[in-house]
Design a protein around this motif. Structure first.
Motif, PDB file in Angstrom:
ATOM      1  N   MET A 169     -13.972-123.571   3.329  1.00  0.00           N
ATOM      2  CA  MET A 169     -12.655-124.143   3.035  1.00  0.00           C
ATOM      3  C   MET A 169     -11.850-124.512   4.272  1.00  0.00           C
ATOM      4  O   MET A 169     -10.781-125.093   4.158  1.00  0.00           O
ATOM      5  N   GLY A 170     -12.309-124.147   5.454  1.00  0.00           N
ATOM      6  CA  GLY A 170     -11.533-124.403   6.676  1.00  0.00           C
ATOM      7  C   GLY A 170     -10.490-123.319   6.862  1.00  0.00           C
ATOM      8  O   GLY A 170     -10.689-122.176   6.495  1.00  0.00           O
ATOM      9  N   TRP A 171      -9.359-123.682   7.432  1.00  0.00           N
ATOM     10  CA  TRP A 171      -8.288-122.721   7.671  1.00  0.00           C
ATOM     11  C   TRP A 171      -7.602-122.371   6.363  1.00  0.00           C
ATOM     12  O   TRP A 171      -7.174-123.247   5.623  1.00  0.00           O
ATOM     13  N   VAL A 172      -7.491-121.077   6.070  1.00  0.00           N
ATOM     14  CA  VAL A 172      -6.814-120.600   4.859  1.00  0.00           C
ATOM     15  C   VAL A 172      -5.738-119.600   5.274  1.00  0.00           C
ATOM     16  O   VAL A 172      -5.868-118.918   6.287  1.00  0.00           O
ATOM     17  N   PRO A 173      -4.668-119.512   4.486  1.00  0.00           N
ATOM     18  CA  PRO A 173      -3.602-118.570   4.833  1.00  0.00           C
ATOM     19  C   PRO A 173      -4.069-117.125   4.675  1.00  0.00           C
ATOM     20  O   PRO A 173      -4.929-116.813   3.839  1.00  0.00           O
ATOM     21  N   CYS A 174      -3.508-116.263   5.487  1.00  0.00           N
ATOM     22  CA  CYS A 174      -3.747-114.813   5.364  1.00  0.00           C
ATOM     23  C   CYS A 174      -2.502-114.098   5.860  1.00  0.00           C
ATOM     24  O   CYS A 174      -1.570-114.726   6.379  1.00  0.00           O
ATOM     25  N   VAL A 175      -2.486-112.818   5.692  1.00  0.00           N
ATOM     26  CA  VAL A 175      -1.394-111.974   6.177  1.00  0.00           C
ATOM     27  C   VAL A 175      -2.026-110.983   7.157  1.00  0.00           C
ATOM     28  O   VAL A 175      -3.051-110.359   6.842  1.00  0.00           O
ATOM     29  N   THR A 176      -1.445-110.818   8.331  1.00  0.00           N
ATOM     30  CA  THR A 176      -1.925-109.814   9.280  1.00  0.00           C
ATOM     31  C   THR A 176      -0.904-108.695   9.380  1.00  0.00           C
ATOM     32  O   THR A 176       0.297-108.936   9.418  1.00  0.00           O
ATOM     33  N   VAL A 177      -1.409-107.477   9.374  1.00  0.00           N
ATOM     34  CA  VAL A 177      -0.563-106.291   9.477  1.00  0.00           C
ATOM     35  C   VAL A 177      -0.991-105.522  10.719  1.00  0.00           C
ATOM     36  O   VAL A 177      -2.129-105.108  10.844  1.00  0.00           O
ATOM     37  N   GLU A 178      -0.061-105.383  11.665  1.00  0.00           N
ATOM     38  CA  GLU A 178      -0.320-104.592  12.880  1.00  0.00           C
ATOM     39  C   GLU A 178      -0.040-103.140  12.564  1.00  0.00           C
ATOM     40  O   GLU A 178       1.035-102.796  12.081  1.00  0.00           O
ATOM     41  N   LEU A 179      -1.022-102.292  12.825  1.00  0.00           N
ATOM     42  CA  LEU A 179      -0.854-100.864  12.562  1.00  0.00           C
ATOM     43  C   LEU A 179      -0.096-100.217  13.710  1.00  0.00           C
ATOM     44  O   LEU A 179      -0.313-100.541  14.872  1.00  0.00           O
ATOM     45  N   GLY A 180       0.782 -99.285  13.354  1.00  0.00           N
ATOM     46  CA  GLY A 180       1.579 -98.597  14.355  1.00  0.00           C
ATOM     47  C   GLY A 180       0.926 -97.306  14.784  1.00  0.00           C
ATOM     48  O   GLY A 180      -0.284 -97.129  14.662  1.00  0.00           O
TER      49      GLY A 180
END
Length: 64
Positions: free
Chosen positions: A50-61
């Protein structure tokens, strides 16, 4: 992580949007470690079909 950021970012995304968690510290996490999310960002990941698809990144503390 500010819950308002999570709500704002995910409100316009599909429920099946991938969420990627990553550890930004220099120490590796133990398999049973619990960490708070310190930041959430809207991002994109590459899918071969599909090429570039949206995602969510979560940085762990810090480990709790």
């Amino acid at each position: 992580m500010i819950v308002g950021d999570w709500i704002r970012i995910t409100a316009s995304l599909s429920p099946d949007t991938p969420v990627i968690f990553y550890n930004s510290s220099e120490k590796p996490l133990e398999s049973d470690a619990y960490c708070e999310g310190s930041a959430v960002h809207s991002s994109r990941l590459w899918d071969a079909k599909m090429g570039w698809v949206p995602c969510v990144t979560v940085e762990l503390g810090e480990e709790c």
